[in-house]
Scaffold this active site. Sequence first.
Site, short mmCIF file in Angstrom:
data_model
loop_
_atom_site.label_atom_id
_atom_site.label_comp_id
_atom_site.label_asym_id
_atom_site.label_seq_id
_atom_site.Cartn_x
_atom_site.Cartn_y
_atom_site.Cartn_z
CG ASP A 1 -1.94 0.96 1.37
OD1 ASP A 1 -2.14 1.88 0.23
OD2 ASP A 1 -2.36 1.70 2.50
CG ASP B 1 -4.51 4.95 -1.21
OD1 ASP B 1 -3.65 3.94 -1.22
OD2 ASP B 1 -5.31 4.99 -0.13
#
Length: 544
Positions: free
Chosen positions: A83, A371
């Site tokens: 992530d 993201d």
Amino acid sequence: MRLNSVALLSLVATALAAKAPFKIDFEVRRGESKDDLSPEDDSNPRFVKRDGSLDMTLTNKQTFYMATLKIGSNEDENRVLVDTGSSDLWVMSHDLKCVSAPNSKRNERSFGHGTGVKLNERELMQKRKNLYQPSRTIETDEEKEASEKIHNKLFGFGSIYSTVYITEGPGAYSTFSPFVGTEGGSGGSGGSNTCTSYGSFNTENSDTFKKNNTNDFEIQYADDTSAIGIWGYDDVTISNVTVKDLSFAIANETSSDVGVLGIGLPGLEVTTQYGYTYQNLPLKLKADGIIAKSLYSLYLNTADAKAGSILFGAIDHAKYQGDLVTVKMMRTYSQISYPVRIQVPVSKIDVESSSGSTTNILSSTTGVVLDTGSTLSYVFSDTLQSLGKALNGQYSNSVGAYVVNCNLADSSRTVDIEFGGNKTIKVPISDLVLQASKSTCILGVMQQSSSSSYMLFGDNILRSAYIVYDLDDYEVSLAQVSYTNKESIEVIGASGITNSSGSGTTSSSGTSTSTSTRHSAGSIISKPVYGLLLSLLISCYVLV
């Protein structure tokens, strides 16, 4: 070709002549749910050695990019979400308690890791303001002395799941996590130990594990899933390459069924509210001399592809076309002199209508977080309404999103996004269309909360760009992606990127060809570099 010889890898590692990139290749798997995704797949993961690179493998589903790590002297295998929107690594303890996440509170949205802060904002900003400049980090030897006395507690830096159903139209929202009520929170098992199905770590069986003399690790996400545990450090192996004494947390209680490998900015580490940062994976790779700069490049590949990559310390010039253009990250808080999130300015969003006219749907330059922890993208209400109108969409309360004509899934039209006023990325509208049913398609762009100071681009937009994240200089470099299996990898020196041109081109059909490569001089190291290619299998879940 798969590398089976540990001895050969050791010899190559010992003979490192220069800083080497560290690459994560990710394999993409898809299914109706996470339960029908076996570790076995019809596609074979590639483990390939290249001079000057270290490869890790990722896999894409709804969109979860999962890396396989081996932790400690016992080499316990753990699969974790990779992530860019968060910054901490945490894994499951072998004897952890799986709990159900509360599901009564549904007035917050899951945006993906790194977003949706619930902690008192003023208090958090003051604690971050009191930090020294990012160069002040707690080094590993200080951690060994347990000199830091902190309570690692952070509420609301994001969510593992980004599924959102807007039930009252633009301006109001509620959330739905796919496993809430059945498996608990973001995949929790509601009491059984199926939350260790992606692996766990037994600290007692590792001779190299050291526990920090600190308070508990604790993190809670916007979908109310959480993890509580301890901080420590141990050797972490990715394929056949070991990162020594990497700091991470071990959860002994969680409502999630998978750990997280956060590779974002140190300012987003959970320890920042207690006055310090530490070396997460990108920083540790640089500190250990594996790469020369805390920098990585992201290639997500096409929406239906089976592979993509994150390349640490290097750029693959074959994966983009035109020039890489650098944009400075934005300061997250005016009181803090450096960015906390990977947030960049977007100056224009042009949408081509069915009549061929183009409309800018962005009223002013806006900060956008990039993201990979989010499948979908989130924009402010006025921007979303303009986008829906340009695509002749109709907002559906029953669906909770804009319903659009399914013909858009085959459209050649694009949404043109201008970053920093000088770089435009063309995003196919077809990548933003989701098949909700046989006859219904929805727009995979949702409304961002009005209380947020930024919009968020998830994987359905990011896959159209080749993106280089420079965590040292707080910069992001972007170019139009070129979808290809070819490679032209070069190591980035400590001085960073100068103007670089890609060797890939994209035809009208979306296939890729290769032309002669023009690379810039300066910090790009063009001589042969002896390094390791680290291949790491990462599974990605597409939940429908």
